[in-house]
Scaffold this motif. Structure first.
Motif, PDB file in Angstrom:
ATOM      1  N   VAL A   2      13.699  -6.471   1.199  1.00 56.23           N
ATOM      2  CA  VAL A   2      13.038  -6.092  -0.055  1.00 56.23           C
ATOM      3  C   VAL A   2      13.069  -4.572  -0.181  1.00 56.23           C
ATOM      4  O   VAL A   2      12.740  -3.857   0.774  1.00 56.23           O
ATOM      5  N   ILE A   3      13.480  -4.096  -1.334  1.00 59.09           N
ATOM      6  CA  ILE A   3      13.547  -2.657  -1.585  1.00 59.09           C
ATOM      7  C   ILE A   3      12.698  -2.332  -2.798  1.00 59.09           C
ATOM      8  O   ILE A   3      12.909  -2.871  -3.883  1.00 59.09           O
ATOM      9  N   ASP A   4      11.700  -1.496  -2.575  1.00 62.19           N
ATOM     10  CA  ASP A   4      10.775  -1.098  -3.633  1.00 62.19           C
ATOM     11  C   ASP A   4      10.140  -2.317  -4.308  1.00 62.19           C
ATOM     12  O   ASP A   4      10.003  -2.367  -5.529  1.00 62.19           O
ATOM     13  N   GLU A  62      12.142   5.663   1.774  1.00 60.19           N
ATOM     14  CA  GLU A  62      11.400   6.739   2.442  1.00 60.19           C
ATOM     15  C   GLU A  62      10.640   6.233   3.656  1.00 60.19           C
ATOM     16  O   GLU A  62      10.257   7.027   4.525  1.00 60.19           O
ATOM     17  N   VAL A  63      10.403   4.933   3.706  1.00 62.79           N
ATOM     18  CA  VAL A  63       9.750   4.315   4.853  1.00 62.79           C
ATOM     19  C   VAL A  63      10.096   2.827   4.832  1.00 62.79           C
ATOM     20  O   VAL A  63      10.206   2.226   3.765  1.00 62.79           O
ATOM     21  N   LEU A 114       0.836  -1.209   0.000  1.00 59.60           N
ATOM     22  CA  LEU A 114       0.000   0.000   0.000  1.00 59.60           C
ATOM     23  C   LEU A 114       0.870   1.258   0.000  1.00 59.60           C
ATOM     24  O   LEU A 114       0.581   2.230  -0.718  1.00 59.60           O
ATOM     25  N   LEU A 115       1.930   1.262   0.784  1.00 58.34           N
ATOM     26  CA  LEU A 115       2.819   2.428   0.819  1.00 58.34           C
ATOM     27  C   LEU A 115       3.485   2.653  -0.532  1.00 58.34           C
ATOM     28  O   LEU A 115       3.641   3.794  -0.990  1.00 58.34           O
ATOM     29  N   ARG A 116       3.851   1.554  -1.177  1.00 57.96           N
ATOM     30  CA  ARG A 116       4.472   1.671  -2.502  1.00 57.96           C
ATOM     31  C   ARG A 116       3.468   2.194  -3.516  1.00 57.96           C
ATOM     32  O   ARG A 116       3.813   2.989  -4.401  1.00 57.96           O
ATOM     33  N   ALA A 117       2.211   1.779  -3.392  1.00 61.47           N
ATOM     34  CA  ALA A 117       1.167   2.281  -4.289  1.00 61.47           C
ATOM     35  C   ALA A 117       0.929   3.774  -4.092  1.00 61.47           C
ATOM     36  O   ALA A 117       0.489   4.469  -5.020  1.00 61.47           O
ATOM     37  N   LEU A 118       1.251   4.273  -2.891  1.00 61.79           N
ATOM     38  CA  LEU A 118       1.146   5.713  -2.629  1.00 61.79           C
ATOM     39  C   LEU A 118       2.310   6.500  -3.238  1.00 61.79           C
ATOM     40  O   LEU A 118       2.351   7.718  -3.137  1.00 61.79           O
ATOM     41  N   GLY A 119       3.257   5.794  -3.831  1.00 62.64           N
ATOM     42  CA  GLY A 119       4.383   6.455  -4.489  1.00 62.64           C
ATOM     43  C   GLY A 119       5.621   6.572  -3.640  1.00 62.64           C
ATOM     44  O   GLY A 119       6.583   7.257  -4.033  1.00 62.64           O
ATOM     45  N   LEU A 120       5.647   5.906  -2.473  1.00 60.69           N
ATOM     46  CA  LEU A 120       6.808   5.966  -1.594  1.00 60.69           C
ATOM     47  C   LEU A 120       7.807   4.862  -1.948  1.00 60.69           C
ATOM     48  O   LEU A 120       7.426   3.774  -2.367  1.00 60.69           O
TER      49      LEU A 120
END
Length: 449
Positions: A90-92, A147-148, A66-72
Motif C-alpha cells: 500500500v502506498i499513501d 518517506e517512511v 497516523l503517519l499519513r495524517a501527519l503529512g508523510l
C-alpha cells in the motif's frame, strides 16, 4: 472461456510457483543478496518494523494511518492478502496499482533470477514466495518514493526476510503460541526469535507481554542500549467505552500527554491496545512528539482493518474476523461479549490443519450456540469431517452442522439468523476463509460495500 488475469494476479501466479509462506527458510542472506543487487532500496527510507503473534496487521494499519495524517508519504507492507495480491503493498493509503506493480516486478525480476541461480548452485532452495515478495515491496516503496514504511514481519523476526533493515522503531504486539513447528514450542522461544528485529539505534515499543516474553525483549533491548517502551509503564490505554461504530478511547502517550476522546472505528479491547501501541510507535518515530488531536482524529478515524470484526452484511448481521489461533479467538470472544448484544450467534468455522483448531473452539464455545463447519479452498484446510469432530470434542452442547462448501455454510448460517430474534453470524478460523466469504458476499449481493 476464462478471462485473462490482471497483471497483479499474473504476478501473484508467478510467485506462487515458489516455496509458499508456510515454508519459510530461516535465512537472511538470500534476501540481502537480491536487495544488494537492487541497490538496497530498503535503506532509502526509515522503516517501522512490527512483529508479534496477533494484532500485527491492525497495529500496522493504524501506525501507517497516523503517519499519513501527519503529512508523510507512506508505504505499508502486510500479509497475507484477503482478496487481491495488491493489498499487500500500500502506498499513501492505496493498494499498489497493477501498472506500478508490473513496472517494479519487471525491474527486479532479472536480479531475482540471478539470486535463484546462485542459491541453486549452492544447493539451497531458490528465493521463496515471501522473500521475493519482500524484495518487491521494498523496491516499490523506493520507486514511489515513500518517506517512511510500516512493515509487518511475516513469521518470527530474526530470520524473517523483512528484517534486512535496521528498523527506526521495532514494535511488538502480544506474543503467544503460534507456528510452534517453526518458531518454538514455548513463549520464551518464540519471543527470542521475534526479538531479533531489535536493532542498534532503534526505539522498541511493546504491548503488554507475558513475563517470559517481556524479560527476553527487555534483555535484547538493554544489550543494544536502546529504549524499551512498555505498555502500562511508558504508555497506556487509560479507558475505553463503547461508542457508535466503535469505541471512545483515552490514551496516555510516551510524553505523559493524555489523549482523550479518541474515536476508534474498531471493536474490542485488543484494538484499543493496538491503538495505544501504534500511537507510541508514531511518537517514538517523531522523537516523542506530542500529536495534535486533529491528527489523531484523522489518523484513527480513517483506519480500516478488513477482516477484523468487519461487518460484511447487515440483514442479517454477518461479521468476519480473522481469528485463527487461540489468542486471537480469546480476543474475539471478549469483543463479542463486551461490544455486542446478540441473543444467539452462529459461527461459520473453517481452519487449517497446522492451527490449534481445538484451542480456537475452546475459546469461542461460550460465545456461540451453533456452528456451521466448512472449509476454504486452501490445500491446508482441515476436512469438514475432521474439523466437525474437533468442534464436538471442544463442546458437547453446541449444535454442529457440516457443509462441504463455504457458500452453503454461509447461506445456511444467514438463513438460521433470519429465523430468530437478535441473531447474528460470525465467520472465523482462517484468513483464507475470510477473504473467500468477502468475495461471496459481493458476488451474491448482500455485502455492505
Amino acid at each position: 472461456m476464462s478471462e485473462p488475469l490482471s497483471r497483479g494476479d499474473a504476478i501473484y501466479a508467478e510467485l506462487l510457483e515458489r516455496l509458499g509462506e508456510d515454508q519459510p527458510q530461516p535465512r537472511l542472506d538470500a534476501t540481502r543478496r537480491v536487495a544488494e543487487l537492487l541497490g538496497d532500496p530498503q535503506n532509502s527510507y526509515p522503516v517501522i518494523l512490527i512483529t508479534g503473534t496477533n494484532g500485527k496487521t491492525s497495529t500496522s494499519r493504524m501506525t501507517e494511518s497516523l503517519l499519513r495524517a501527519l503529512g508523510l508519504r507512506t508505504g505499508l507492507f502486510t500479509s497475507p492478502h484477503l482478496q487481491r495480491f495488491n493489498e499487500r503493498i500500500v502506498i499513501d493509503g492505496e493498494p499498489i496499482g497493477d501498472d506500478a506493480l508490473d513496472v517494479v516486478w519487471q525491474d527486479i525480476k532479472p536480479y531475482v533470477a540471478m539470486v535463484d541461480n546462485e542459491l541453486v548452485a549452492q544447493g539451497e532452495p531458490r528465493l521463496t514466495f515471501f522473500e521475493t515478495m519482500t524484495a518487491l515491496a521494498y523496491a516499490a516503496f523506493a520507486d514511489a518514493p515513500v518517506e517512511v514504511a510500516v512493515v509487518e514481519v511475516g513469521m518470527g523476526g530474526e530470520w524473517d526476510s523483512t528484517n534486512i533493515v535496521d528498523a527506526a522503531v521495532s514494535v511488538f504486539t502480544p506474543i503467544d503460541l503460534d507456528h510452534v513447528e517453526k518458531l518454538g514450542r514455548t513463549i520464551a522461544e518464540i519471543a527470542t526469535t521475534k526479538a531479533g528485529i531489535i536493532a542498534e539505534g532503534c526505539d522498541v515499543v511493546s504491548a503488554r507481554q507475558t513475563p517470559e516474553a517481556d524479560t527476553i525483549l527487555a534483555e535484547r533491548a538493554h544489550s543494544l542500549h536502546v529504549p524499551f517502551l512498555r505498555e502500562g509503564v511508558d504508555f497506556a490505554v487509560d479507558s475505553s467505552t463503547v461508542g457508535v461504530g466503535g469505541q471512545l478511547l483515552a490514551l496516555r502517550g510516551l510524553s505523559g500527554t493524555m489523549y482523550n476522546e479518541i474515536m476508534l472505528p474498531l471493536y474490542g479491547e485488543h484494538q484499543a491496545q493496538n491503538a495505544a501501541v501504534a500511537l507510541a510507535a508514531v511518537e517514538a518515530f517523531t522523537g516523542r512528539r506530542v500529536i495534535a488531536h486533529d491528527i489523531l482524529d484523522e489518523g484513527f478515524g480513517q483506519v480500516t482493518v478488513p477482516g477484523r470484526l468487519q461487518l460484511l452484511g447487515a440483514t442479517p448481521p454477518v461479521y468476519a474476523d480473522a481469528a485463527h489461533n487461540p489468542h486471537g479467538a480469546r480476543a474475539l470472544a471478549a469483543s463479542l461479549s463486551g461490544f455486542f448484544a446478540f441473543e444467539e450467534l452462529a459461527l461459520v468455522f473453517g481452519s487449517l490443519r497446522d492451527k490449534d483448531s481445538y484451542g480456537v473452539m475452546e475459546a469461542l464455545r461460550d460465545s456461540v450456540s451453533t456452528v456451521f463447519v466448512t472449509q476454504s479452498s486452501s490445500e491446508r484446510s482441515h476436512s469438514v469431517e475432521d474439523l466437525a469432530e474437533i468442534v464436538r470434542d471442544a463442546s458437547a452442547t453446541l449444535d454442529v452442522f457440516e457443509r462441504d462448501s463455504l457458500e452453503d455454510a454461509i447461506e445456511s448460517a444467514r438463513n438460521w439468523a433470519e429465523q430468530g430474534e437478535s441473531r447474528g453470524v460470525i465467520v472465523a478460523g482462517s484468513i483464507v476463509l475470510i477473504g473467500e466469504v468477502m468475495t461471496i458476499a459481493q458476488q451474491n449481493g448482500w455485502a455492505l460495500s
